[in-house]
Every structure is written in structure tokens, then in C-alpha cells.
Motif scaffolding. Sequence first.
Motif, PDB file in Angstrom:
ATOM      1  N   LEU A  70     -15.899   4.744  19.075  1.00 18.23           N
ATOM      2  CA  LEU A  70     -16.232   6.173  19.058  1.00 18.23           C
ATOM      3  C   LEU A  70     -17.423   6.473  19.976  1.00 18.23           C
ATOM      4  N   VAL A  71     -18.399   5.578  19.989  1.00 12.28           N
ATOM      5  CA  VAL A  71     -19.545   5.769  20.887  1.00 12.28           C
ATOM      6  C   VAL A  71     -19.096   5.707  22.338  1.00 12.28           C
ATOM      7  N   SER A  72     -18.159   4.812  22.639  1.00 10.60           N
ATOM      8  CA  SER A  72     -17.643   4.718  24.016  1.00 10.60           C
ATOM      9  C   SER A  72     -16.918   5.998  24.415  1.00 10.60           C
ATOM     10  N   VAL A  73     -16.153   6.586  23.473  1.00 11.32           N
ATOM     11  CA  VAL A  73     -15.472   7.849  23.749  1.00 11.32           C
ATOM     12  C   VAL A  73     -16.497   8.948  24.030  1.00 11.32           C
ATOM     13  N   LEU A  74     -17.580   8.972  23.233  1.00 15.77           N
ATOM     14  CA  LEU A  74     -18.624   9.977  23.445  1.00 15.77           C
ATOM     15  C   LEU A  74     -19.264   9.811  24.817  1.00 15.77           C
ATOM     16  N   ARG A  75     -19.522   8.586  25.224  1.00 13.47           N
ATOM     17  CA  ARG A  75     -20.161   8.340  26.518  1.00 13.47           C
ATOM     18  C   ARG A  75     -19.250   8.731  27.685  1.00 13.47           C
ATOM     19  N   SER A  76     -17.980   8.388  27.577  1.00 13.20           N
ATOM     20  CA  SER A  76     -17.085   8.557  28.727  1.00 13.20           C
ATOM     21  C   SER A  76     -16.391   9.907  28.770  1.00 13.20           C
ATOM     22  N   GLU A  77     -16.019  10.468  27.619  1.00 12.83           N
ATOM     23  CA  GLU A  77     -15.205  11.680  27.604  1.00 12.83           C
ATOM     24  C   GLU A  77     -15.927  12.909  27.048  1.00 12.83           C
ATOM     25  N   CYS A 128     -14.849  13.123  21.419  1.00 11.82           N
ATOM     26  CA  CYS A 128     -15.299  12.250  20.344  1.00 11.82           C
ATOM     27  C   CYS A 128     -15.083  12.917  18.989  1.00 11.82           C
ATOM     28  N   ALA A 129     -15.356  14.227  18.914  1.00 13.44           N
ATOM     29  CA  ALA A 129     -15.136  14.945  17.659  1.00 13.44           C
ATOM     30  C   ALA A 129     -13.662  14.912  17.275  1.00 13.44           C
ATOM     31  N   GLY A 130     -12.766  15.057  18.252  1.00 11.40           N
ATOM     32  CA  GLY A 130     -11.337  14.984  17.964  1.00 11.40           C
ATOM     33  C   GLY A 130     -10.940  13.619  17.437  1.00 11.40           C
ATOM     34  N   HIS A 146     -22.645  21.447  19.139  1.00  9.78           N
ATOM     35  CA  HIS A 146     -23.679  21.200  20.152  1.00  9.78           C
ATOM     36  C   HIS A 146     -23.131  20.406  21.335  1.00  9.78           C
ATOM     37  N   ALA A 147     -21.850  20.585  21.642  1.00  9.17           N
ATOM     38  CA  ALA A 147     -21.223  19.807  22.723  1.00  9.17           C
ATOM     39  C   ALA A 147     -21.926  20.030  24.056  1.00  9.17           C
ATOM     40  N   ALA A 148     -22.368  21.258  24.309  1.00 15.44           N
ATOM     41  CA  ALA A 148     -22.989  21.557  25.600  1.00 15.44           C
ATOM     42  C   ALA A 148     -24.414  21.021  25.705  1.00 15.44           C
ATOM     43  N   GLU A 149     -25.015  20.628  24.576  1.00 16.01           N
ATOM     44  CA  GLU A 149     -26.411  20.216  24.584  1.00 16.01           C
ATOM     45  C   GLU A 149     -26.597  18.710  24.483  1.00 16.01           C
ATOM     46  N   ILE A 150     -25.539  17.981  24.157  1.00 14.70           N
ATOM     47  CA  ILE A 150     -25.667  16.542  23.963  1.00 14.70           C
ATOM     48  C   ILE A 150     -25.610  15.837  25.313  1.00 14.70           C
ATOM     49  N   GLY A 151     -26.689  15.137  25.639  1.00 16.95           N
ATOM     50  CA  GLY A 151     -26.765  14.438  26.913  1.00 16.95           C
ATOM     51  C   GLY A 151     -26.962  15.407  28.063  1.00 16.95           C
ATOM     52  N   GLY A 152     -26.936  14.901  29.254  1.00 17.03           N
ATOM     53  CA  GLY A 152     -27.137  15.742  30.430  1.00 17.03           C
ATOM     54  C   GLY A 152     -28.587  16.167  30.561  1.00 17.03           C
TER      55      GLY A 152
END
Length: 403
Positions: free
Chosen positions: A270-277, A282-284, A309-315
Motif C-alpha cells: 500500500l505504501v508503494s502504491v501511495l508513492r507511485s500512483e 492508494c485510498a481505492g 487531503h490528496a492534493a496536499e500529501i507530498g509534493g
Amino acid sequence: PLVDLFKKVLPHQSRALEARDRELAASRPKGLRVHSRRPRALATMCGDVRFRRTVLVDGAGLTRYPLDEELDLPAGDRVSPSARSFLATCGADVPFARTAELMAIAGGSPVSATTVMDSVRSAGEAVAGIERARARDLFRDGVAPRADSAAEEVLVEADDTWVRMRDGSMAEVKAVVAYAGKEEGRGVEPVRLGCVGEAPGDFRGRAVAQVGSRFDLARVERVRLGTDGEAQYVNGAASMPFADVAGFIDPFHVFRAVGRCAPSPDGSRLVSVLRSEGADACAGAIEAMVGAGTAASGAEGVAAYLRRHAAEIGGGPSMGAMEAEQQHMCKVRMGSFPCAWSPAGADAMARLRSWLGSGFALPPRTRESEQSPRRRQRRERKLARHLARRAGGRVKSEGKGWE
């Protein structure tokens, strides 16, 4: 040998002070009479200094100390201003008892750990007064703080940590640091604010005013806010009075929460999905695992948080300095030693360490600022009785009567 030399100089300091006092008494304004001469002792960085100074009385019965007023010595304070500055500055870094020992080792007057604690407390309270006044002037009167620098983009990070209180409970230390980019991994011209017991709204307003004390608010074009994902800090971006403000959540805490949504190795996937996609993907994936019954407890809340908070995570720009900031500004002094804080003491220490860490000078201890409310009220009552006893008079008319 240097300490012995200082001790030989002390009698000369006392005589010099008394000579100056006699000059001030001889040139006193009309209406003041000499009442008596009273002793005073000051603990200094060179040892105790003892002297006698003149007490004057005016027509209202109010006492005046011309030497104390010229030196701006707070009434009743037995520690000199320079010694107070040393005790507050050193006490912000090392335990109070050790600070008292260091002053004695340097040849200063012997003081107690309680005296050091009082010095830190009063300095922290003075800092709090300045910070509240800056926020009031900015948001109520529209007067920006006087800045000592300028930057087009300011990076702001906010977080909290916890320290133990006297009753065994834990208190939250809110902290914020702002800087103009990084050089060699360090923030450029950082300015800080730390406090205990402030409501989130008050804290954000005072944080903005504190940023304005370092960076000219009129010249700040972009603000980037980095947080660990807590609502009280994430919501701070919307309350900042700047045209271009964007908030970003440090992915470290998000990765840890996502990794706990499923047992290994699914959590790592799941962490890999969050990092890459990204957060939505990841929520899906988490929601699919919840539907299949393979997700851990609380996974639904993590998925909802990711979508919200999809737009605020990372970046965003590289920040991520707040964990180290909290360690070096707060925990190293307030959590590393076997301390048990009171709410007022913890707040004063957090403010003082943040203030000194920002490179600001200690607020001066003046005779007026350190006057107790009881002493001020007593002087006002004496003055009111004196004015009530005076007979009214008629001012001689000038001009055309009505004037």
C-alpha cells in the motif's frame, strides 16, 4: 586571579554609585524633599554590590529613588539587569541549579535555583507580552511588525510535541518555524514561535505576526506550509492572510499510517502504491481491502483521510525539518532532563527558547515594566487622595473671554 580582581573593584563600584546618588539628590527638582537614605544590595556578575541611596518625597507623598530611576532598576529586585539576562539565557539551556553554579564559578553572586527559575519565567512572560501585542497590532489595528529581513517565498512548518507536567499529565507544546529556503540543509534566517496552552486560532495569528517580525509581510508573495497532517496545522493554510498559500503534508506520518492498514507484506505494498500512483489510488486499494475483509481496524478512516487531503500529501518544496526542530528547540531542554513543568513554566520556557533561537534580544527589564500591580495601585490611590485635597482654582482668562 580575575575573580579576586573583581572583588577588589566592588567597593569602588559602591562608592561610585553613592557619589552619583548625592549628585542627583543635590540637583533634585523643586517640590521634592529628602526623606531618608536606604540601603540596597544587588547580585551582579562580579559579586554583591551594596550601596545606600537617597529617598525623595513629593507633594503627594509618593517616594522617588533618583539613583534607581536613572539606572532603571526594578523596585525590590535584588539581581542586577545583566545578571538577570545571564540567568535567563543560561537557564533556557541548562538546569536551573546548574545555571546558579555557573554564575558562582564565573565570580558572580551566589543565587538559588529558584532565582534562576524566576528569571526564566519573567523573561518568558515578557516575550509572551510582545508576541501578543504584535498579533493584536497586526490583526486588530492593521499595523505590521517591524521586520529585519525580506523574502518573496517563506517556508513555514508547524508541529507539536509533548512534555510531562507536575501532576503526571502531558502538555502539548505547539511550535512553528519559518525560513526563506534552505542552504546546506539548514533554514535561512529562521524565526520561531513556541507556546503551551494557546488555542489553535490564537496560535496561528501569533505565528503570522512572528513571521512578520523577521520577513516584511508586504513583500512576501508565496507561503508554503508543511505539517504532519494534524487538522489544527493543516487548516492553518486557509487562515494565513497571503495571496498565494499552499499547504503540504509531510508524507512520513502518512506512510506510517498507510503501512498499518494491513498486515505485512500488504501494508508495504500500500505504501508503494501511495508513492507511485498517489493518494487517490492508494485510498481505492485500501477500500478494496476493507471490502474483502483483509484490512486492519481503522483502515477506512485512513482511506477517507487520503481522499480528503490528496492534493496536499507530498509534493511542494523540500521541508521536513520540524521533527529535528522540535527536538533541538523543545525536547532537548524540556524533555531530556528529569523535569516536571507547571503550565506557566512550560509556556515561558517554550517561548523563551524559541525567542532566543530566532536571534532576538531578551526584552529589557525596566522599572516601569516590572512594577507590580499592587505597587501601581497604591501609588495611584495616593495621587488621587492628594488631588482630592487640593482646592479648585480659576484660570486667568486670556483673549476675548469665550476663548
